[in-house]
Design a protein around this motif. Structure first.
Motif, PDB file in Angstrom:
ATOM      1  N   ARG A  55       7.898  12.821  -7.732  1.00  0.00           N
ATOM      2  CA  ARG A  55       8.458  11.793  -8.612  1.00  0.00           C
ATOM      3  C   ARG A  55       8.045  10.402  -8.164  1.00  0.00           C
ATOM      4  NH1 ARG A  55      13.221  14.587  -8.784  1.00  0.00           N
ATOM      5  NH2 ARG A  55      14.168  13.228  -7.215  1.00  0.00           N
ATOM      6  N   ASN A  56       8.099  10.185  -6.861  1.00  0.00           N
ATOM      7  CA  ASN A  56       7.750   8.874  -6.327  1.00  0.00           C
ATOM      8  C   ASN A  56       6.281   8.547  -6.583  1.00  0.00           C
ATOM      9  OD1 ASN A  56       8.034   6.451  -4.754  1.00  0.00           O
ATOM     10  ND2 ASN A  56       7.061   7.517  -3.063  1.00  0.00           N
ATOM     11  N   LEU A  57       5.397   9.497  -6.323  1.00  0.00           N
ATOM     12  CA  LEU A  57       3.969   9.246  -6.502  1.00  0.00           C
ATOM     13  C   LEU A  57       3.592   9.144  -7.971  1.00  0.00           C
ATOM     14  CD1 LEU A  57       2.469  11.495  -3.678  1.00  0.00           C
ATOM     15  CD2 LEU A  57       2.828   9.029  -3.673  1.00  0.00           C
ATOM     16  N   ASN A  58       4.249   9.918  -8.820  1.00  0.00           N
ATOM     17  CA  ASN A  58       4.002   9.793 -10.262  1.00  0.00           C
ATOM     18  C   ASN A  58       4.435   8.420 -10.769  1.00  0.00           C
ATOM     19  OD1 ASN A  58       2.895  12.319 -10.547  1.00  0.00           O
ATOM     20  ND2 ASN A  58       4.790  13.295 -11.240  1.00  0.00           N
ATOM     21  N   ARG A  67      -3.091  11.293  -1.807  1.00  0.00           N
ATOM     22  CA  ARG A  67      -1.762  11.319  -1.186  1.00  0.00           C
ATOM     23  C   ARG A  67      -0.889  12.419  -1.787  1.00  0.00           C
ATOM     24  NH1 ARG A  67       1.535   6.067   0.315  1.00  0.00           N
ATOM     25  NH2 ARG A  67       2.769   7.802   1.121  1.00  0.00           N
ATOM     26  N   VAL A  68      -1.079  12.725  -3.064  1.00  0.00           N
ATOM     27  CA  VAL A  68      -0.256  13.764  -3.693  1.00  0.00           C
ATOM     28  C   VAL A  68      -0.368  15.064  -2.902  1.00  0.00           C
ATOM     29  CG1 VAL A  68       0.016  15.225  -5.728  1.00  0.00           C
ATOM     30  CG2 VAL A  68      -0.314  12.755  -6.000  1.00  0.00           C
ATOM     31  N   GLY A  69      -1.618  15.446  -2.572  1.00  0.00           N
ATOM     32  CA  GLY A  69      -1.816  16.686  -1.837  1.00  0.00           C
ATOM     33  C   GLY A  69      -1.232  16.635  -0.438  1.00  0.00           C
ATOM     34  N   LEU A  70      -1.493  15.555   0.288  1.00  0.00           N
ATOM     35  CA  LEU A  70      -1.022  15.455   1.665  1.00  0.00           C
ATOM     36  C   LEU A  70       0.498  15.306   1.742  1.00  0.00           C
ATOM     37  CD1 LEU A  70      -3.725  13.089   3.225  1.00  0.00           C
ATOM     38  CD2 LEU A  70      -3.482  15.548   3.564  1.00  0.00           C
ATOM     39  N   ASP A  71       1.056  14.426   0.907  1.00  0.00           N
ATOM     40  CA  ASP A  71       2.491  14.148   0.982  1.00  0.00           C
ATOM     41  C   ASP A  71       3.347  15.339   0.572  1.00  0.00           C
ATOM     42  OD1 ASP A  71       1.376  11.526   1.329  1.00  0.00           O
ATOM     43  OD2 ASP A  71       3.310  10.690   0.747  1.00  0.00           O
ATOM     44  N   THR A  72       2.924  16.034  -0.475  1.00  0.00           N
ATOM     45  CA  THR A  72       3.750  17.150  -0.939  1.00  0.00           C
ATOM     46  C   THR A  72       3.753  18.288   0.085  1.00  0.00           C
ATOM     47  OG1 THR A  72       1.870  17.962  -2.256  1.00  0.00           O
ATOM     48  CG2 THR A  72       3.553  16.656  -3.396  1.00  0.00           C
ATOM     49  N   GLN A  73       2.597  18.566   0.670  1.00  0.00           N
ATOM     50  CA  GLN A  73       2.564  19.632   1.678  1.00  0.00           C
ATOM     51  C   GLN A  73       3.319  19.224   2.927  1.00  0.00           C
ATOM     52  OE1 GLN A  73       1.917  22.528   1.226  1.00  0.00           O
ATOM     53  NE2 GLN A  73       1.314  23.560   3.107  1.00  0.00           N
ATOM     54  N   ALA A  74       3.203  17.956   3.326  1.00  0.00           N
ATOM     55  CA  ALA A  74       3.951  17.478   4.492  1.00  0.00           C
ATOM     56  C   ALA A  74       5.449  17.592   4.244  1.00  0.00           C
ATOM     57  CB  ALA A  74       3.585  16.021   4.794  1.00  0.00           C
ATOM     58  N   ALA A  75       5.885  17.235   3.036  1.00  0.00           N
ATOM     59  CA  ALA A  75       7.309  17.312   2.689  1.00  0.00           C
ATOM     60  C   ALA A  75       7.802  18.758   2.725  1.00  0.00           C
ATOM     61  CB  ALA A  75       7.541  16.703   1.313  1.00  0.00           C
ATOM     62  N   CYS A 129       4.472   5.709  -8.977  1.00  0.00           N
ATOM     63  CA  CYS A 129       3.458   4.763  -8.488  1.00  0.00           C
ATOM     64  C   CYS A 129       2.227   4.796  -9.377  1.00  0.00           C
ATOM     65  CB  CYS A 129       3.058   5.106  -7.057  1.00  0.00           C
ATOM     66  SG  CYS A 129       4.331   4.760  -5.818  1.00  0.00           S
ATOM     67  N   ALA A 130       1.823   6.004  -9.795  1.00  0.00           N
ATOM     68  CA  ALA A 130       0.641   6.141 -10.643  1.00  0.00           C
ATOM     69  C   ALA A 130       0.864   5.454 -11.990  1.00  0.00           C
ATOM     70  CB  ALA A 130       0.316   7.621 -10.841  1.00  0.00           C
ATOM     71  N   GLU A 131       2.032   5.635 -12.567  1.00  0.00           N
ATOM     72  CA  GLU A 131       2.343   5.009 -13.854  1.00  0.00           C
ATOM     73  C   GLU A 131       2.368   3.485 -13.719  1.00  0.00           C
ATOM     74  OE1 GLU A 131       6.037   6.686 -14.998  1.00  0.00           O
ATOM     75  OE2 GLU A 131       5.214   8.707 -15.354  1.00  0.00           O
ATOM     76  N   TRP A 132       2.913   3.006 -12.603  1.00  0.00           N
ATOM     77  CA  TRP A 132       3.007   1.562 -12.379  1.00  0.00           C
ATOM     78  C   TRP A 132       1.608   0.956 -12.228  1.00  0.00           C
ATOM     79  CZ3 TRP A 132       1.843  -1.729  -8.248  1.00  0.00           C
ATOM     80  CH2 TRP A 132       2.400  -3.018  -8.344  1.00  0.00           C
ATOM     81  N   LEU A 133       0.706   1.677 -11.553  1.00  0.00           N
ATOM     82  CA  LEU A 133      -0.652   1.173 -11.354  1.00  0.00           C
ATOM     83  C   LEU A 133      -1.415   1.073 -12.678  1.00  0.00           C
ATOM     84  CD1 LEU A 133      -1.769   3.047  -8.113  1.00  0.00           C
ATOM     85  CD2 LEU A 133      -1.350   0.604  -8.357  1.00  0.00           C
ATOM     86  N   GLN A 134      -1.060   1.907 -13.649  1.00  0.00           N
ATOM     87  CA  GLN A 134      -1.755   1.931 -14.932  1.00  0.00           C
ATOM     88  C   GLN A 134      -1.252   0.875 -15.898  1.00  0.00           C
ATOM     89  OE1 GLN A 134      -1.320   5.981 -16.250  1.00  0.00           O
ATOM     90  NE2 GLN A 134      -2.638   6.799 -14.635  1.00  0.00           N
TER      91      GLN A 134
END
Length: 226
Positions: A215-218, A100-108, A220-225
């Motif tokens: 920031r949002n995806l990072n 999602r990092v790749g897709l979301d950042t480019q879409a944004a 989420c990643a921290e929360w998952l860990q």
């Protein structure tokens, strides 16, 4: 007398294309059962064997799922979505998030460049629906609004291939979102990657749009860990 080859596609291919169009258009929604064989045979004017070959082709591609004794269901809206589901169904939430990092950042980034006023208004409406659903405890509606928001950002990128790739992950991302919601302490209304993102897109600020998503995806990643 010169014979010329017919340009009409074989009957099975023709029926397959018609079935694909009904799925892709949304006339046959995801997870819903398609009409029974006799109805489709009459509608297309084909034999049972031809219809079954067409259904088999779309089942092989992942768009349809044939359930013995129950009927045939729509599993994905395109071949690429069906392939994506098969490829990623056994991967972890962390792997999904990294994609999602790749897709979301480019879409944004591209949405900040190309989004129309209508796109931006639609994004704000979906965020309102998302908030209302979350506060009401309607998590299925919340997840749908959240997903529709991100799909609209991808569509606003004005890159149809990126949009198609993003949509192909729909079931995976949507189910992953619901799994996250069921974990204690999950924040269903983060401003980063949503409200901030719309403001950045409206302001044509590509860097801010990418930063908000990251920031949002990072987070989420921290929360998952944890």
């Amino acid at each position: 007398m010169t014979l010329t080859a017919s340009h009409r596609p074989p009957l099975v291919a023709e029926v397959t294309a018609k079935l694909r169009a009904l799925i892709h258009s949304g006339e046959w929604p995801l997870q819903q059962r398609i009409p029974a064989e006799p109805e489709l045979m009459a509608a297309f004017g084909v034999s049972r064997g031809t219809l079954r070959e067409a259904i088999k082709a779309l089942a092989h591609s992942g768009m349809l799922e044939v359930r013995r004794g129950d009927g045939t269901y729509v599993r994905a809206t395109s071949e690429i979505a069906g392939a994506t589901q098969r490829m990623y169904q056994d991967h972890s939430q962390e792997h999904i998030l990294e994609v999602r990092v790749g897709l979301d950042t480019q879409a944004a980034r591209l949405a900040a460049r190309h989004a129309t006023a209508g796109d931006i208004a639609g994004m704000r409406e979906l965020l309102t629906a998302r908030r209302v659903a979350w506060l009401a405890g309607d998590y299925a509606a919340w997840a749908r609004a959240d997903w529709d928001f991100h799909v609209l950002v991808a569509e606003a990128s004005a890159n149809p291939l990126l949009h198609e790739l993003y949509v192909s992950f729909g079931v995976i991302f949507h189910n992953d979102l619901l799994r996250q919601q069921r974990r204690g302490g999950f924040n269903g209304l983060p401003h980063e990657g949503h409200g901030e993102l719309v403001d950045a897109i409206a302001g044509r600020d590509e860097a801010a749009a990418v930063e908000s998503v990251t920031r949002n995806l990072n987070s989420c990643a921290e929360w998952l860990q944890e």
